[in-house]
Structures are given as structure tokens and as C-alpha cells.
Design a protein around this motif. Structure first.
Motif, PDB file in Angstrom:
ATOM      1  N   LEU A  85      27.538  44.303  85.301  1.00  0.00           N
ATOM      2  CA  LEU A  85      27.475  45.299  84.238  1.00  0.00           C
ATOM      3  C   LEU A  85      28.600  46.293  84.416  1.00  0.00           C
ATOM      4  O   LEU A  85      28.914  46.687  85.541  1.00  0.00           O
ATOM      5  N   ILE A  86      29.139  46.723  83.325  1.00  0.00           N
ATOM      6  CA  ILE A  86      30.077  47.846  83.338  1.00  0.00           C
ATOM      7  C   ILE A  86      29.442  48.918  82.468  1.00  0.00           C
ATOM      8  O   ILE A  86      29.235  48.717  81.266  1.00  0.00           O
ATOM      9  N   LEU A  87      29.087  50.018  83.093  1.00  0.00           N
ATOM     10  CA  LEU A  87      28.489  51.147  82.385  1.00  0.00           C
ATOM     11  C   LEU A  87      29.492  52.288  82.420  1.00  0.00           C
ATOM     12  O   LEU A  87      29.932  52.694  83.497  1.00  0.00           O
TER      13      LEU A  87
ATOM     14  N   GLN B  80      25.246  58.075  80.775  1.00  0.00           N
ATOM     15  CA  GLN B  80      25.275  58.900  81.988  1.00  0.00           C
ATOM     16  C   GLN B  80      23.918  58.983  82.660  1.00  0.00           C
ATOM     17  O   GLN B  80      23.832  58.965  83.889  1.00  0.00           O
ATOM     18  N   SER B  81      22.839  59.066  81.899  1.00  0.00           N
ATOM     19  CA  SER B  81      21.515  59.156  82.520  1.00  0.00           C
ATOM     20  C   SER B  81      21.186  57.868  83.270  1.00  0.00           C
ATOM     21  O   SER B  81      20.578  57.914  84.339  1.00  0.00           O
ATOM     22  N   ILE B  82      21.595  56.728  82.749  1.00  0.00           N
ATOM     23  CA  ILE B  82      21.374  55.451  83.432  1.00  0.00           C
ATOM     24  C   ILE B  82      22.230  55.394  84.695  1.00  0.00           C
ATOM     25  O   ILE B  82      21.756  54.982  85.758  1.00  0.00           O
TER      26      ILE B  82
ATOM     27  N   SER C 147      29.498  50.115  92.307  1.00  0.00           N
ATOM     28  CA  SER C 147      30.832  50.622  92.626  1.00  0.00           C
ATOM     29  C   SER C 147      31.293  51.555  91.519  1.00  0.00           C
ATOM     30  O   SER C 147      31.223  51.183  90.338  1.00  0.00           O
ATOM     31  N   PRO C 148      31.764  52.760  91.874  1.00  0.00           N
ATOM     32  CA  PRO C 148      32.299  53.648  90.833  1.00  0.00           C
ATOM     33  C   PRO C 148      33.600  53.075  90.273  1.00  0.00           C
ATOM     34  O   PRO C 148      34.363  52.439  90.997  1.00  0.00           O
ATOM     35  N   ILE C 149      33.822  53.294  88.989  1.00  0.00           N
ATOM     36  CA  ILE C 149      35.051  52.811  88.358  1.00  0.00           C
ATOM     37  C   ILE C 149      36.224  53.713  88.715  1.00  0.00           C
ATOM     38  O   ILE C 149      37.324  53.246  88.975  1.00  0.00           O
ATOM     39  N   ASP C 150      35.957  55.018  88.744  1.00  0.00           N
ATOM     40  CA  ASP C 150      37.018  55.969  89.090  1.00  0.00           C
ATOM     41  C   ASP C 150      36.398  57.219  89.709  1.00  0.00           C
ATOM     42  O   ASP C 150      35.184  57.314  89.854  1.00  0.00           O
TER      43      ASP C 150
ATOM     44  N   VAL D 135      28.094  47.358  88.233  1.00  0.00           N
ATOM     45  CA  VAL D 135      26.885  46.936  88.926  1.00  0.00           C
ATOM     46  C   VAL D 135      26.921  45.417  89.022  1.00  0.00           C
ATOM     47  O   VAL D 135      27.133  44.734  88.017  1.00  0.00           O
ATOM     48  N   ARG D 136      26.728  44.906  90.232  1.00  0.00           N
ATOM     49  CA  ARG D 136      26.670  43.457  90.445  1.00  0.00           C
ATOM     50  C   ARG D 136      25.272  43.106  90.943  1.00  0.00           C
ATOM     51  O   ARG D 136      24.754  43.764  91.836  1.00  0.00           O
TER      52      ARG D 136
END
Length: 113
Positions: A30-32, A38-40, A67-70, A78-79
Motif C-alpha cells: 500500500l502507498i498511503l 493522515q488518520s490512517i 516505511s515512511p516515504i519522506d 505498507v508491505r
């Protein structure tokens, strides 16, 4: 990691991808990103911070990582890996329940009946 050492005559056997990924057979990524999720992101980050990693004799039914994107913390990757598809789908349904308000109940329930 040293995989080949021709001087010593050792070589790590090349195994098919399916064998290397056992016992997991279902994967999701997933890429959020952005203010609407933001709440998720906050909830899943809190859950991830509570995970304790330790060695076990048998693999878990489901594993996941975050893992944070930045550095702005506006997005995460999310994996998820599970032994069974339903286990992964159930985890995603629970974790992404906050999306129901964004995409609508009908769309959300089609994805997660």
C-alpha cells in the motif's frame, strides 16, 4: 553478504522465488499519502511502533512492515505478507476501515465484503 566465493569453491544454490518466499503466498503493498489518509497513517504508525520482533520456531500467519516515504511523514509504504489470502484481506479491511468514509460504504464493501 558473500554469496559466491570462487576461491573457496562455495556457491549459494539458486532457488526459485516461490521457494524463497515460503510459507507466504499472498502479498500486498500500500502507498498511503496525503491529508485525507493522515488518520490512517497515524493509527498504523502507532500500531507499528508497538510491534516487538523476535525469533520464532514457526512463521507468523501474517507479517507487515511500514516505511515512511519522506521526512514530512505525509506518506507511508505498507508491505503485508500472509500465509492465506483471507488473512491478508482481513488485516487490510481492519487497517483501512477509515477509508470507508472517504470512498463510500458501497465501494469499501465491494473491496472488503
Amino acid at each position: 553478504m558473500l554469496l559466491d566465493n570462487e576461491e573457496l569453491g562455495h556457491q549459494v544454490p539458486n532457488r526459485p522465488l516461490r521457494q524463497r518466499l515460503l510459507p507466504y503466498s499472498c502479498y500486498a503493498m500500500l502507498i498511503l499519502y496525503g491529508p485525507q489518509v493522515q488518520s490512517i497513517i497515524t493509527d498504523i504508525t502507532r500500531r507499528y511502533d508497538q510491534i516487538s520482533v523476535f525469533k520464532t520456531r514457526t512463521p507468523a500467519q501474517l507479517i507487515w512492515s511500514l516505511s515512511p516515504i519522506d521526512s514530512t511523514k505525509q506518506g507511508v509504504v505498507v508491505r503485508v505478507a500472509g500465509i492465506e489470502t483471507q488473512t491478508v484481506k482481513g488485516w487490510l479491511k481492519e487497517t483501512l476501515s477509515g477509508l470507508e468514509g472517504l470512498v463510500g460504504m458501497d465501494v469499501y464493501r465491494r473491496a472488503f465484503p
